[in-house]
Design a protein around this motif. Structure first.
Motif, PDB file in Angstrom:
ATOM      1  N   ALA A 164       0.835  -1.213   0.000  1.00 32.64           N
ATOM      2  CA  ALA A 164       0.000   0.000   0.000  1.00 32.64           C
ATOM      3  C   ALA A 164       0.870   1.264   0.000  1.00 32.64           C
ATOM      4  CB  ALA A 164      -0.934  -0.006   1.205  1.00 32.64           C
ATOM      5  N   PHE A 165       1.926   1.279   0.804  1.00 29.31           N
ATOM      6  CA  PHE A 165       2.829   2.443   0.816  1.00 29.31           C
ATOM      7  C   PHE A 165       3.479   2.622  -0.568  1.00 29.31           C
ATOM      8  CE2 PHE A 165       2.900   2.378   5.555  1.00 29.31           C
ATOM      9  CZ  PHE A 165       2.778   3.743   5.786  1.00 29.31           C
ATOM     10  N   GLU A 166       3.968   1.521  -1.139  1.00 29.17           N
ATOM     11  CA  GLU A 166       4.624   1.620  -2.453  1.00 29.17           C
ATOM     12  C   GLU A 166       3.643   2.106  -3.520  1.00 29.17           C
ATOM     13  OE1 GLU A 166       6.256  -2.288  -3.052  1.00 29.17           O
ATOM     14  OE2 GLU A 166       7.987  -1.890  -1.745  1.00 29.17           O
ATOM     15  N   TYR A 167       2.425   1.577  -3.440  1.00 28.13           N
ATOM     16  CA  TYR A 167       1.413   1.936  -4.421  1.00 28.13           C
ATOM     17  C   TYR A 167       1.072   3.422  -4.310  1.00 28.13           C
ATOM     18  CZ  TYR A 167      -2.657   1.148  -7.398  1.00 28.13           C
ATOM     19  OH  TYR A 167      -3.550   1.177  -8.434  1.00 28.13           O
ATOM     20  N   CYS A 168       1.012   3.905  -3.069  1.00 28.47           N
ATOM     21  CA  CYS A 168       0.678   5.292  -2.799  1.00 28.47           C
ATOM     22  C   CYS A 168       1.764   6.217  -3.364  1.00 28.47           C
ATOM     23  CB  CYS A 168       0.540   5.480  -1.297  1.00 28.47           C
ATOM     24  SG  CYS A 168      -0.220   7.029  -0.847  1.00 28.47           S
TER      25      CYS A 168
END
Ligand code: NAI
Ligand code: MG
Length: 356
Positions: A164-168
Motif C-alpha cells: 500500500a505504501f509503495e502503491y501510494c
C-alpha cells in the motif's frame, strides 16, 4: 476463465467481446480456456474445484472470474471452495479495489464529482476471519457456541502495508495513505496493525499517513470522499467498505477488482505456480436480476482491463479504459440520475466495442 453463476456468464460474455475486439493491440494472442465451475456443476456432481483444475489455474498467467453463488446452493459453499480457495491457495494477498467516479457516472452524493471520488482501497486478502479458523460447539442446542477467529500475522500485515505504501508513492496523487481499523476495540489484533503501520511508515517519508476507525471511515466515504487517496485495511472491513465505495462511484456494476501476489517466485506457495492474479467485478451473482439483461457489464469489462495491465498489455488496457469512459460520457447507457442500465447488458458491451 470462470464464468460462474447468475449474472456471471452475462457480464463475462461482454468482457470477452471487448477482449476479442482489442486483440489486435496485444503483443501476443490471448489464449483462454473456460472451466465449468459453479452452481450448475455443484448441483450435478457436488464438485467445486478439483486438484487438476487448481493445477491448471496455477499454471496460467491469470484467472478471470465472473461471479459465483446461487440460492440453490447452501451459502458459502461456492464462495469458500472456489473463490476463497483460489485466493488462498495462490496466496493472492492483495485485493485492489478502485473507487473512481468516472465522469458522467452517477453518484448519490450531492455535490461530489469525479475529482472528489478518486481513491483506491487496498484490502488484505489472505487473513482475518476469512481464514476459516474456528468452529461450532454443541451445534443446534441451546448451549451452542460459534467461534470464528480473526487471524492477523505480522508478516501478513507487513506485506500488505508495504504494498500500500509503495502503491501510494507510485500513484502520485495525494501521497496519502489512510489505514482503516478498529484499534480502539480490537486492541490485540489492530494494535499489531497500528505498530506495523508506524514502523513501515518510517520507510516512506514522502507518504503522509493517518489511521482511522472503520465506523468513522464509513461516514467519511459519504461525507468527504475527497479525504482519501489510498486506503489500506483488513479483509472483512475491505469487503464491506468497498460495496459502499462502489455505490458512491457509479454502482456495483462499475466496480472492478484485482487479486494479486507480487512476491518473488520462490515465495509463491504452489508448485508450478505462474499465476499471480485473479480479476473480477466486485459484485456477486446477483440472482435477483439474473437472466434479464439488466446486469451492467462495465465492472467486468474494467476487471478485464486490470487483467490486461497485469499481463503487461498497457496499450490494450488504455484503449479499453478510454472506450468505457467514452461509453459513459455518451450518456446513453444509464437511466437518468441512476446507476441502472437503460439498455440491455449486451448493448452496453457493444457500445464499448464500438469505441475500440
Ligand atoms: P450481489 O453483488 O450479487 O448483488 C447486490 C445487489 O447489487 C443486487 O441488488 C444486485 O442486483 C445488484 N448488482 C450486482 N451486480 C450488478 C451489476 N453488474 N449490474 C447491476 N446491478 C448489480 O451481492 P449479493 O446479492 O449479496 O450476493 C449474491 C450471491 O453472490 C451470493 O451467493 C454471494 O455469496 C455471491 N457473491 C459472490 C461474489 C464473487 O463471486 N466474487 C462476491 C459477492 C457475492
Ligand atoms: Mg463483497
Amino acid at each position: 476463465m470462470i464464468e460462474g453463476d447468475g449474472i456471471g456468464p452475462e457480464v463475462t460474455r461482454e468482457a470477452l467481446k471487448v477482449l476479442t475486439k482489442v486483440s489486435k493491440k496485444l503483443s501476443a494472442p490471448l489464449e483462454y480456456n473456460k472451466l465449468d465451475v459453479g452452481a450448475k456443476r455443484w448441483l450435478r456432481t457436488k464438485e467445486t474445484l478439483t486438484d487438476k483444475e487448481m493445477d491448471a489455474i496455477a499454471a496460467s498467467d491469470a484467472v478471470y472470474l465472473g461471479a459465483v453463488g446461487d440460492p440453490k446452493v447452501p451459502p458459502g459453499v461456492l464462495e469458500r471452495d472456489i473463490l476463497l480457495k483460489i485466493r488462498f491457495e495462490l496466496d493472492l494477498y492483495i485485493n485492489l479495489r478502485p473507487c473512481l467516479l468516472l465522469p458522467g457516472a452517477f453518484t448519490p452524493l450531492k455535490g461530489k464529482t469525479s475529482s472528489d471520488i478518486n481513491f483506491i482501497v487496498v484490502r488484505e486478502n489472505s487473513e482475518s476471519v476469512y481464514a476459516g479458523m474456528g468452529g461450532v460447539f454443541k451445534r443446534g442446542t441451546p448451549d451452542e457456541v460459534a467461534i470464528q477467529e480473526d487471524i492477523n500475522t505480522r508478516k501478513g500485515v507487513d506485506r500488505i502495508l508495504q504494498y500500500a505504501f509503495e502503491y501510494c508513492e507510485k500513484r502520485k496523487h495525494k501521497k496519502k495513505l489512510t489505514m482503516v481499523d478498529k484499534a480502539n476495540v480490537l486492541t490485540h489484533a489492530h494494535g499489531l496493525w497500528r505498530r506495523a503501520f508506524e514502523d513501515m511508515g518510517k520507510n516512506f517519508p514522502g507518504v503522509a499517513r493517518n489511521a482511522i476507525y472503520v465506523d468513522a471511515a464509513a461516514m467519511d466515504f459519504v461525507r468527504r470522499p475527497e479525504a482519501f487517496d489510498i486506503v489500506v485495511t483488513n479483509n472483512i472491513f475491505g469487503d464491506i467498505l468497498t460495496d459502499l465505495g462502489a455505490i458512491i462511484s457509479g454502482g456495483l456494476g462499475l466496480a472492478a477488482s484485482a487479486n494479486l501476489n507480487n512476491l518473488p517466485s520462490p515465495d509463491l506457495p504452489r508448485k508450478g505456480q505462474v499465476c499471480r492474479g485473479l480479476f473480477e467485478p466486485i459484485h456477486g451473482s446477483a440472482p435477483d436480476i439474473a437472466g434479464r439483461g439488466l446486469a451492467n457489464p462495465l465492472a467486468a469489462i474494467l476487471a478485464a482491463k486490470m487483467m490486461l495491465e497485469h499481463l503487461g498489455e498497457a496499450t490494450a488496457a488504455d484503449a479499453v479504459e478510454k472506450a468505457v469512459k467514452k461509453t459513459i460520457l455518451e450518456g446513453k447507457i444509464f437511466k437518468k440520475d441512476s446507476p441502472d442500465l437503460a439498455v440491455p447488458t449486451s448493448e452496453a458491451g457493444d457500445r464499448v466495442c464500438s469505441y475500440l
